[in-house]
Scaffold this motif. Structure first.
Motif, PDB file in Angstrom:
ATOM      1  N   ILE A 252       0.845  -1.199   0.000  1.00  0.00           N
ATOM      2  CA  ILE A 252       0.000   0.000   0.000  1.00  0.00           C
ATOM      3  C   ILE A 252       0.877   1.244   0.000  1.00  0.00           C
ATOM      4  CG2 ILE A 252      -1.621   1.331   1.399  1.00  0.00           C
ATOM      5  CD1 ILE A 252      -2.849  -1.344   2.249  1.00  0.00           C
TER       6      ILE A 252
ATOM      7  N   LEU B 294       2.722   1.577  -3.403  1.00  0.00           N
ATOM      8  CA  LEU B 294       1.886   1.954  -4.545  1.00  0.00           C
ATOM      9  C   LEU B 294       1.096   3.230  -4.280  1.00  0.00           C
ATOM     10  CD1 LEU B 294       0.519  -1.606  -5.296  1.00  0.00           C
ATOM     11  CD2 LEU B 294       2.264  -0.404  -6.581  1.00  0.00           C
ATOM     12  N   ASP B 295       1.282   3.820  -3.086  1.00  0.00           N
ATOM     13  CA  ASP B 295       0.540   5.005  -2.705  1.00  0.00           C
ATOM     14  C   ASP B 295      -0.966   4.802  -2.886  1.00  0.00           C
ATOM     15  OD1 ASP B 295      -0.147   7.547  -1.916  1.00  0.00           O
ATOM     16  OD2 ASP B 295       0.111   8.395  -3.920  1.00  0.00           O
ATOM     17  N   THR B 296      -1.500   3.733  -2.336  1.00  0.00           N
ATOM     18  CA  THR B 296      -2.930   3.504  -2.459  1.00  0.00           C
ATOM     19  C   THR B 296      -3.618   3.640  -1.107  1.00  0.00           C
ATOM     20  OG1 THR B 296      -2.462   1.164  -2.248  1.00  0.00           O
ATOM     21  CG2 THR B 296      -2.827   1.994  -4.461  1.00  0.00           C
ATOM     22  N   SER B 297      -2.919   4.297  -0.160  1.00  0.00           N
ATOM     23  CA  SER B 297      -3.511   4.372   1.180  1.00  0.00           C
ATOM     24  C   SER B 297      -4.846   5.117   1.147  1.00  0.00           C
ATOM     25  CB  SER B 297      -2.545   5.029   2.149  1.00  0.00           C
ATOM     26  OG  SER B 297      -2.346   6.369   1.782  1.00  0.00           O
ATOM     27  N   ASN B 298      -4.944   6.118   0.271  1.00  0.00           N
ATOM     28  CA  ASN B 298      -6.200   6.869   0.246  1.00  0.00           C
ATOM     29  C   ASN B 298      -7.334   6.057  -0.357  1.00  0.00           C
ATOM     30  OD1 ASN B 298      -5.382   9.177   1.567  1.00  0.00           O
ATOM     31  ND2 ASN B 298      -4.271   9.840  -0.269  1.00  0.00           N
ATOM     32  N   TYR B 299      -6.970   5.194  -1.305  1.00  0.00           N
ATOM     33  CA  TYR B 299      -8.001   4.315  -1.849  1.00  0.00           C
ATOM     34  C   TYR B 299      -8.513   3.381  -0.751  1.00  0.00           C
ATOM     35  CZ  TYR B 299     -10.464   1.041  -4.754  1.00  0.00           C
ATOM     36  OH  TYR B 299     -11.443   0.258  -5.273  1.00  0.00           O
ATOM     37  N   GLU B 300      -7.577   2.889   0.064  1.00  0.00           N
ATOM     38  CA  GLU B 300      -7.978   2.028   1.178  1.00  0.00           C
ATOM     39  C   GLU B 300      -8.860   2.798   2.147  1.00  0.00           C
ATOM     40  OE1 GLU B 300      -7.544  -1.080   1.295  1.00  0.00           O
ATOM     41  OE2 GLU B 300      -6.185  -1.224  -0.417  1.00  0.00           O
TER      42      GLU B 300
ATOM     43  N   ASP C  57     -12.303   3.014   0.755  1.00  0.00           N
ATOM     44  CA  ASP C  57     -13.011   1.737   0.843  1.00  0.00           C
ATOM     45  C   ASP C  57     -13.499   1.478   2.273  1.00  0.00           C
ATOM     46  OD1 ASP C  57     -13.729  -0.870  -0.347  1.00  0.00           O
ATOM     47  OD2 ASP C  57     -12.330  -1.591   1.181  1.00  0.00           O
TER      48      ASP C  57
END
Lengths: 890, 155
Positions: A237, A240-246, A249
């Protein structure tokens, strides 16, 4: 498992339910009497009815008219006051009797519930142990765990209530109702009508709440699964810098859980309002109508008081009954939901896992597959009608490109994957139907992610030998009595009666007759997988209890002297600078020099040291405080200068910096404050902590001069001299003549610090240390201490390579007839992996080995190779090994 | 012995000359100072190349193996940088180097050196230039040697 909750509990708790029911039924007459007595008291002694002649008779027993009307017992005659106290006394005893009944019933229900909950949880875990290996790819561990732990909890609570409660409450309500009816038919009818409304409307209104509750539970379970996923995937996470997507969700899931909960909330409180209203409206009728009847003389005051008292007891059982019905509904659904998850296809037959009655015979003959086909969930053929035969005792390499089928074939041989079609036999025994006592003991399988238990290395190694209890453990008579009681309860709850304290380890497999011989066998397998040095090092880092092993501590002290002699004999005593209470140790940090001992507990350790009031007091007294804060300030300045421009994830931070990347800005502020407004107490502690970690010989910032050294020595003397009583145990001071329990074995032998700036000092000292240990004959003991090293959760305290070697050592220890090594050494560097492989093959001469290999060339140590490609087996090759075996192979 | 002296010495190395002093100091901080007695081996031919050395004090000697033992073939002066080739291309040491007199050297670990090179590409550039010069010299010498051999063969 039964798919209906009631079938399940009827089957497993029938006898107990009957017992509870019997007690419930016995209690009801007493309950009726308790209701009846107030009427007697009010009408009789209080209002004086029946005492017109000064005395009245109580407790006489007369048969009803239709049964001859004979008097069985005359009863007792009392005056009005006597009667009042006697009847009140009886009332009190009835209260007690009813209370005792309640206590007994609750205890019985509780025990029954706990017992069944235990059985249910056990059954669920038993099923997890029988899940087909492929099922674990589809399940989330966190969800399974939360089902076993949390979701069945209310089911357990309900089990005790399941049959007894409706009986008890229904009986109570009925008794109260009959009582009211007997007193006044009309009032009874009113009460009955209200009860009916409550009993029909309220449950109906509650049904949708239940449905919502179920939905909420499913979503909560998914949320738990998602949170677990976030934890597992944390590094990706970030990468890939997807913490905000998490975040988005999780926020959406929480939102929908909120919506459901709010809906539940609204409905629940409306139902509550209605319920309360109905409960309150009845007394209104009783007071008005009952009062009217009493005034008119159709009802005695005593009767009215008793009716109102009885009615007061009526709503409670009714409400509880409604709750019970609701709970039944809820729990039934929960049970079904849970059971559904624990009923996968291909569950292993329980009989296959039963302990073996007799010694498992060794396997012999050929390993043979005929048209074995393995498919994944999507129907792709991972192995396509593959046939092969090789002698069990051969060393066989499974080769071919990754994904070509060698891994699948190896897993299939270990029954990790079950062929969709075709047969697989070893020595003529069909693998699919062989008991686990055979496949798990005569065949061993190890793969790259083999599990390391959060116990010691020794326990990890021996884990594979714990197949079934072999003997009972020694217990005192008292312990044995407790054990027998527990065992009886275990059996009552339908749990496995195996004793975890029994002797489980099969020593015969290790070739030794007693627990004492184990270590030699362990060291042998460690040697084979090249893990001995690692375990030895861990042993050096380990600590021992000198009180428990005074002899060992003594020998370690001898090794300390021996090492010193060796260093002197070599002409390089300066390689280790020994601890000397009168001298500053240049190879040790300022903090270490100050303490001159090993901290025990948090009082003097790391950051604790700079916040320790006792230490600060002494620093202040010796004028060291300001000097050391200044040293810390200079270190902080240098660190800022050196590391300011580096990205926070730069490897230098972890390796060299005194200050973690995320703390640099706060130190910048501290330095600014130092220049202007002055330091706060916490700033001072943080700067001191920096200074304490500084080793001049290593860091070379030139911050320590002779006068500082002298001041530290005098502070050292004060610390040991004035150590207050409550901190006495918090430092284990260095003492050349004594063993230091707080320090590792290595530090005890070194008794000093290895010098910086001398080429290869570390290596030379390590070698000398090893020689000293050998000379003292301490090697086995150090290895033993290493074997007691805790591997940590999932083996996290070991390196990945150590974990893989440990897993391999564990299966080697079992000495199986067939060892399957499926990519089990992938994290080792290729050269080392190859060496381990050669050693394993050598150790297993004459015993079967299947090894998956990534390269294309077949190492000579193998007898033959199977080359898998595209899930097929184009041709087989004979190795350069024993030609006889490879010829016999086909 | 403070870190500043090491920084000065490092800055005298050609390919570090143009690098930001803070970075040089960081490299010094990440390195280790070692003392060798006269005659001590700094590294041996065939050893894995795990570090480069900067001679802060004293002179070192390059030794070559001959049937009758090691012979000194060249000397390395103070402030010279040595061993950097081995850490650059992961090859074993090509020669043995011993301390001709008591030496103090800064031992720069391979990881730290490579990391710094990644952070400051300028170092890589300077190093490349330095290596190119050396290659040119070596080529010259080879040509000379070949010419001499040829002459000897013709004679």
């Amino acid at each position: 498992m039964e798919d209906k909750l009631f079938t399940y509990l009827w089957r497993h708790s029938r006898a107990e339910q009957f017992r509870v029911m019997a007690v419930v039924l016995c209690s009801l007459p007493f309950y009726y009497l308790l209701l009846d007595l107030p009427k007697l008291i009010v009408n009789g002694p209080i209002q004086g009815k029946g005492f017109e002649e000064g005395a009245a008779t109580y407790f006489g027993i007369t048969l009803p008219g239709w049964l001859s009307g004979a008097t069985l017992f005359e009863g007792f005659t009392y005056t009005q006051l006597q009667a009042l106290f006697v009847l009140s006394g009886v009332f009190l005893s009835l209260v007690i009797v009813n209370g005792l009944f309640k206590l007994r019933i609750n205890t019985m229900k509780g025990r029954m519930g706990e017992r069944l909950l235990r059985r249910l949880r056990y059954d669920l875990v038993d099923r997890v142990l029988r899940f087909p290996p492929s099922h674990f790819r589809k399940t989330k561990p966190a969800e399974v765990a939360s089902m076993v732990k949390d979701e069945v909890e209310p089911i357990g609570g309900f089990i005790g209530e399941a049959i007894a409660t409706p009986l008890f409450l229904g009986g109570q309500a009925l008794t109260a109702l009959i009582f009211i009816l007997v007193q006044s038919f009309w009032l009874g009818l009113v009460a009955f009508a209200v009860v009916l409304i409550q009993g029909i409307i309220i449950p109906r209104m509650r049904r949708p709440i239940l449905a919502l509750g179920r939905k909420r539970q499913l979503q909560a379970r998914e949320l738990a699964g998602r949170v677990a996923e976030i934890c597992e995937g944390a590094s990706d996470i970030h990468a890939l810098d997807t913490s905000n997507y998490e975040r988005a969700d999780v926020s959406r899931r929480l939102g929908s859980i909120y919506d459901i909960r709010f809906e539940i909330y609204q409905r629940k409180f409306f139902v509550k309002f209605l319920n309360n209203f109905l409960a309150q409206v009845t007394p209104f009728i009783f007071y008005s109508v009952g009062g009217y009847l009493a005034i008119m003389g159709d009802l005695s005051i005593g009767q009215l008081v008793a009716v109102i008292a009885a009615y007061k007891d009526l709503p409670a059982p009714i409400k509880d009954l409604i709750d019970w019905d609701l709970q039944r509904h809820d729990v039934q659904i929960k049970y079904e939901q849970v059971i559904e998850q624990f009923n996968p296809e291909g569950l292993t037959d329980a009989a296959l896992q039963a302990p073996a009655d007799e010694p498992v015979p060794p396997l012999a003959g050929d390993v043979s597959a005929f048209h074995a086909t393995i498919m994944d969930d999507s129907g792709t053929r991972l192995l396509d009608a593959v046939s092969f035969t090789f002698p069990l005792a051969a060393h066989v390499a499974f080769m071919g490109p990754p994904g070509g089928g060698k891994e699948v074939a190896a897993a299939m041989l270990a029954r990790q994957l079950v062929p969709r079609s075709g047969t697989l036999t070893i020595g003529g025994i069909a693998l699919a139907s062989a008991p686990e006592s055979l496949t798990g003991r005569r065949i061993s399988y190890v793969t790259h992610d083999s599990f390391v238990l959060p116990h010691t290395i020794r326990e990890n190694l021996l884990y594979g030998l714990k197949n079934q209890p072999l003997g009972s453990s020694a217990r005192s008579a008292a312990e044995e009595a407790v054990h027998q009681a527990r065992l009886a309860e275990t059996i009552r709850a339908g749990n496995a009666p195996y004793d975890p304290d029994a002797q489980w380890i099969d020593f015969a497999l290790l070739g030794c007759t007693s627990p004492d011989g184990i270590d030699a066998a362990l060291v042998r397998v460690l040697e084979t997988v090249l893990l001995t040095d690692d375990v030895f090092r861990l042993g050096l880092q380990g600590r021992i209890d000198a009180d428990e092993a005074p002899e060992l501590a003594g020998r370690i002290l001898e090794a300390r002297r021996d090492l010193k002699e060796r260093l002197t004999a070599r002409g390089t005593p300066e390689l280790v600078e020994p601890f000397d209470v009168h001298r500053f140790n240049r190879q040790a940090s300022i903090g270490e020099n100050l303490l001159f001992g090993t901290p025990v507990g948090p009082a003097f350790a790391h950051a604790g040291l700079a916040e320790n009031g006792f230490v600060i007091g002494i620093l202040r007294e010796t004028g060291l405080e300001e000097r050391l804060i200044d040293t810390g300030r200079q270190i902080a300045e240098t660190m800022l200068e050196l590391f300011r421009d580096l990205p926070p994830d730069h490897p230098f931070f972890a390796q060299y910096s005194f200050i973690a990347a995320d703390e640099l800005p706060s130190f910048q502020q501290i330095l600014q404050r130092a220049g202007r407004t002055g330091l706060t107490a916490s700033d001072r502690a943080r700067l001191l902590t920096l200074a304490f970690a500084y080793v001049d010989a290593r860091h070379r910032l030139g911050l320590v001069d002779d006068s500082l050294r002298g001041a530290i020595l005098s502070a050292r003397a004060l610390i040991s001299g004035r150590l207050p009583e409550n901190l006495k145990g918090a430092i284990a001071f260095h003492n050349a003549q004594e063993f230091n329990e707080a320090s590792s074995v290595e530090d005890n032998i070194l008794f000093g610090r290895v010098a910086y700036g001398v080429p290869d000092a570390q290596t030379i000292v390590s070698n000398l240390l090893f020689e000293a240990i050998k000379a003292m004959g301490l090697e086995p003991q150090v290895l033993r201490i290493g074997l007691d090293f805790q591997a940590g959760s999932a083996g996290k305290r070991l390196s990945p390579a150590q974990r893989q070697k440990l897993a391999l050592a564990r299966v080697l220890l079992k000495d199986p007839d067939l060892l399957i090594v499926n990519g089990a050494l992938v994290v080792l560097d290729p050269r080392e992996a190859r060496e381990v492989m050669e050693r394993v093959l050598k150790a297993r001469k004459g015993k079967g080995v299947v090894w998956t290999l990534t390269g294309t060339s077949l190492p000579p140590a193998f007898d033959r190779a199977l080359e898998f490609s595209g899930g097929r087996l184009p041709d087989t090759r004979a190795g350069q090994g024993e030609a006889g075996i490879s010829q016999a192979a086909k | 012995m403070s870190i500043n002296e090491e920084v000065e010495a490092l800055r005298r190395v050609p390919f570090f000359a143009a690098v930001d002093p803070a970075k040089i100091k960081l490299l010094a901080f990440a390195s280790e100072q070692q003392s060798f007695a006269a005659g001590a081996t700094i590294f041996r031919e065939g050893d894995p190349g795990d570090a480069a050395y900067l001679l802060l004090e004293g002179e070192a000697a390059v030794m070559a193996a001959a049937p009758d033992g090691l012979h000194k073939v060249a000397s390395i002066p103070r402030n010279a940088f040595l061993g950097e080739i081995a850490i650059l291309c992961n090859i074993p040491r090509t020669a043995t180097v011993v301390a001709a007199e008591p030496i103090r050297a800064l031992k720069i670990g391979k990881d730290a050196f490579l990391q710094l090179m990644r952070d400051v590409p300028q170092i890589a550039f300077e190093l490349m230039r330095e290596l190119a010069v050396r290659l040119d010299e070596t080529t010259d010498r080879l040509r000379e040697a070949q010419a001499r051999l040829k002459k000897a063969g013709m004679a």
